[in-house]
Design a protein around this motif. Structure first.
Motif, mmCIF file in Angstrom:
data_model
loop_
_atom_site.group_PDB
_atom_site.id
_atom_site.type_symbol
_atom_site.label_atom_id
_atom_site.label_comp_id
_atom_site.label_asym_id
_atom_site.label_seq_id
_atom_site.Cartn_x
_atom_site.Cartn_y
_atom_site.Cartn_z
ATOM 1 N N ALA A 182 0.819 -1.214 0.000
ATOM 2 C CA ALA A 182 0.000 0.000 0.000
ATOM 3 C C ALA A 182 0.848 1.256 0.000
ATOM 4 N N VAL A 183 0.165 2.387 -0.169
ATOM 5 C CA VAL A 183 0.734 3.714 0.099
ATOM 6 C C VAL A 183 -0.271 4.447 0.986
ATOM 7 N N ALA A 184 0.251 5.360 1.819
ATOM 8 C CA ALA A 184 -0.640 6.045 2.762
ATOM 9 C C ALA A 184 -0.118 7.440 3.065
ATOM 10 N N TYR A 185 -1.046 8.337 3.443
ATOM 11 C CA TYR A 185 -0.649 9.637 3.957
ATOM 12 C C TYR A 185 -0.112 9.460 5.374
ATOM 13 N N LYS A 186 0.684 10.442 5.822
ATOM 14 C CA LYS A 186 1.279 10.376 7.153
ATOM 15 C C LYS A 186 0.199 10.381 8.248
ATOM 16 N N GLY A 187 -0.972 10.938 7.944
ATOM 17 C CA GLY A 187 -2.038 11.028 8.944
ATOM 18 C C GLY A 187 -2.782 9.733 9.190
ATOM 19 N N LEU A 188 -2.359 8.624 8.575
ATOM 20 C CA LEU A 188 -2.994 7.331 8.834
ATOM 21 C C LEU A 188 -2.919 7.004 10.323
ATOM 22 N N GLY A 189 -4.031 6.540 10.921
ATOM 23 C CA GLY A 189 -4.042 6.226 12.346
ATOM 24 C C GLY A 189 -3.066 5.114 12.701
ATOM 25 N N ARG A 190 -2.588 5.104 13.933
ATOM 26 C CA ARG A 190 -1.613 4.099 14.369
ATOM 27 C C ARG A 190 -2.094 3.290 15.576
ATOM 28 N N LYS A 191 -2.976 3.860 16.385
ATOM 29 C CA LYS A 191 -3.349 3.218 17.633
ATOM 30 C C LYS A 191 -4.796 2.703 17.567
ATOM 31 N N GLY A 192 -4.974 1.419 17.898
ATOM 32 C CA GLY A 192 -6.313 0.847 17.937
ATOM 33 C C GLY A 192 -6.604 -0.001 16.713
ATOM 34 N N GLU A 193 -7.773 -0.648 16.723
ATOM 35 C CA GLU A 193 -8.138 -1.571 15.663
ATOM 36 C C GLU A 193 -9.190 -0.998 14.713
ATOM 37 N N GLY A 194 -9.410 0.297 14.742
ATOM 38 C CA GLY A 194 -10.386 0.930 13.867
ATOM 39 C C GLY A 194 -9.917 0.960 12.419
ATOM 40 N N SER A 195 -10.859 1.187 11.504
ATOM 41 C CA SER A 195 -10.532 1.214 10.069
ATOM 42 C C SER A 195 -9.617 2.387 9.713
ATOM 43 N N GLU A 196 -9.583 3.423 10.575
ATOM 44 C CA GLU A 196 -8.716 4.570 10.293
ATOM 45 C C GLU A 196 -7.234 4.209 10.406
ATOM 46 N N CYS A 197 -6.923 3.017 10.949
ATOM 47 C CA CYS A 197 -5.535 2.588 11.109
ATOM 48 C C CYS A 197 -5.142 1.503 10.108
ATOM 49 N N ARG A 198 -6.090 0.975 9.357
ATOM 50 C CA ARG A 198 -5.856 -0.190 8.511
ATOM 51 C C ARG A 198 -5.631 0.232 7.062
#
Length: 558
Positions: free
Chosen positions: A450-466
């Motif tokens: 994948a590629v991602a913006y730096k603002g991708l979530g890091r903590k937790g199991e939510g979709s904002e981190c996946r």
């Protein structure tokens, strides 16, 4: 008896604290003299009483009495023309100030990397006179001494950690970087210097190519202008004798020629503007890299190297076609032989400069679709996995080029950018404003590229981190013997045979992200078309007993 003339140096009657001529001079047992007020203020601000010049320490604070004889000598010398220190020694705009001057500060002549302070000529003298200070490391005046200190230990940055690609102090090397590969700054600089040299050579190659293209474009423009003028003269000569009959035909022909000329000129000028822009950017980058190459500051070199050595996008695939022949022989024959048919000729399709059914030449700045792997490799971008983002079950190896998912956890330190739920890792490099290509070798039953913006979530199991499950990331996944792609949790299944090697081509300016199956041919698996607004970080997601390796490639690899 005539008075004996006394020859003295002004420096002998200068206070080393204020760097001005002594006022109410007092002398210490060590033999050095100072202004009464300067020495009193100096001791009031210190925890111990010591000589500001030689650092001799007194167990009890001496009583300060004005040196009457010295005071009289100073007065007489002032009357005979003793002048204050030259204003040329004061620190001006752009100068590094002495850290030990009080009042108006003098210009520093040296900075001490041991004391982490800068000194004027007078305050520097103890570094040459005092035995304990002679071993200090002196350098040219540096206003950025704080940047040479470790924020954590307040020690000089003297080593380079190749594992984490960062400058560290000795204490860092003995603690959190203890097991890492470390070298001296000079050694790492030598390696990076070679890479910088290669980048400079590539810039020179591109400059020569662009300048050659500029010359060819100018030559084409001149040929086009000459062709237009030649054709115009021919038609003027033919129509002069028949002006009354062919006025309308002449008007139409002239308009069409000028329209075509305008189109061709606009195309050529577009090429020139693009080439001028790219040449200006390459020259600016060349100057920056030359300046960086010549700097003596290893730390500044290493801190600036990564951002400076990313080459600008190369518009190498510019295509420019000009139709230089504006003539119409059929028309000229008709005009010379058939004066009686002028009215018919004026409405004839033969006046069209472009043959019927043919399209005008196309000028494009976009490169054609790449077909071979060699074409992709010209945009190869080296990547390194960022250990500070890796989940603790991901074990990095091979110089942070390989990630393996194991059931035993690593002892990575806590970090705000580390994934704590999903088994994912991002790369250190931020990709923006250019075209990049990289390849990865996959092993196991599951992988996500994948590629991602730096603002991708890091903590937790939510979709904002996946990876792929939010609007900040785009991913290709292999699972259950099937490829699929995701963005913003939109899932698309792809029918394609498995390939352990995947190529990723990012055209950031065009908003294109393509995934390829790499074997003896390049097979497009899927292409995202969007509009990127931030730098992108390549990333990977794994499961137990799976691994991914970022390939080492060069444009000559096959």
């Amino acid at each position: 008896m005539a008075e004996a003339q006394l020859f003295v140096s002004q420096d002998e009657f200068t206070c080393s604290v204020c760097l001005d001529t002594l006022t109410d001079p007092v002398s210490l047992h060590c033999g050095h003299s100072f202004c009464l007020k300067c020495l009193t203020n100096y001791w009031d601000q210190s925890q111990e009483c010591s000589c500001p010049q030689c650092r001799h320490t007194f167990t009890t604070r001496p009583e300060l009495n004005r040196n009457t004889l010295l005071n009289e000598v100073v007065k007489k010398l002032k009357n005979t023309g003793l002048s204050p220190p030259s204003s040329q020694n004061y620190a001006g705009l752009g100068d590094v100030e002495c850290d030990f001057c009080t009042g108006k500060k003098f210009r520093a002549v040296k900075s001490c990397l041991t004391c982490m302070a800068s000194y004027c000529q007078t305050h520097l003298q103890p570094h040459y006179d005092v035995a304990a200070w002679k071993g200090h490391k002196l350098t040219d005046p540096d206003r950025n001494l704080k940047e040479k200190l470790c924020e954590k230990h307040q020690k000089s940055l003297e080593m380079f950690c190749k594992t984490d690609e960062t400058c560290i102090c000795v204490m860092c090397g003995m603690t959190e970087h203890n097991s890492h590969e470390k070298v001296e700054l000079k050694t790492e600089r030598e390696g990076k210097q070679k890479q910088l040299g290669a980048t400079l050579r590539e810039i020179r190659r591109r400059l020569e190519k662009k300048e050659k293209k500029m010359k060819e474009t100018r030559r084409t423009i001149e040929q086009t202008k000459l062709s237009v003028e030649r054709v115009m003269k021919e038609h003027e000569k033919s129509f002069t004798a028949l002006i009354r009959c062919i006025e309308e035909a002449h008007k139409k022909l002239t308009e069409k020629i000028r329209e075509q000329e305008k189109r061709e000129m606009e195309k050529a000028e577009g090429v020139m503007k693009q080439l001028e822009k790219e040449i200006e950017e390459l020259k600016r980058r060349e100057a920056e890299l030359k300046e960086l190459s010549e700097t003596k500051d290893h730390l500044h070199f290493l801190q600036t190297f990564s951002s400076c050595c990313v080459l600008p996008a190369d518009g190498a695939s510019l295509s420019f076609t000009v139709m230089a022949d504006f003539s119409s022989e059929d028309l000229l024959k008709e005009l010379s032989c058939l004066k009686m048919r002028l009215e018919k000729i004026s409405h004839c399709d033969i006046l069209s400069l472009t043959p019927s059914g043919c399209e005008a030449p196309i000028f494009t700045l976009q490169p054609p679709e790449h077909q071979s792997r060699e074409e992709f490799l010209q945009y190869f971008c080296p990547l390194t996995l960022d250990i500070n983002t890796a989940h603790r079950v991901l074990h990095l190896s091979e110089g942070n080029k390989k990630a393996t998912c194991e059931r035993t956890k690593t002892e990575y330190l806590d970090h705000p950018e580390r994934f704590d739920c999903w088994y994912q890792v991002l790369c250190r490099e931020a990709l923006t404003g250019t075209r990049c290509y990289w390849e990865v070798e996959c092993s196991g039953h599951f992988m996500r590229i994948a590629v991602a913006y730096k603002g991708l979530g890091r903590k937790g199991e939510g979709s904002e981190c996946r990876l792929g499950y939010n609007n900040k990331s785009w991913s290709l996944q292999w699972f259950n013997s099937q490829y699929s792609v995701r963005h913003n949790n939109k899932h698309t299944v792809i029918s394609a045979p498995y390939s352990p090697r995947i190529g990723v081509y990012l055209d950031w300016p065009a908003g294109s992200l393509s995934f390829y199956s790499v074997s003896h041919t390049m097979t497009l698996l899927y292409r995202f078309n969007t509009s990127f607004t931030e730098p992108l970080y390549p990333g990977f997601g794994l499961n137990y007993n799976c691994s991914v390796t970022v390939s080492h490639l060069t444009p000559g690899d096959h």
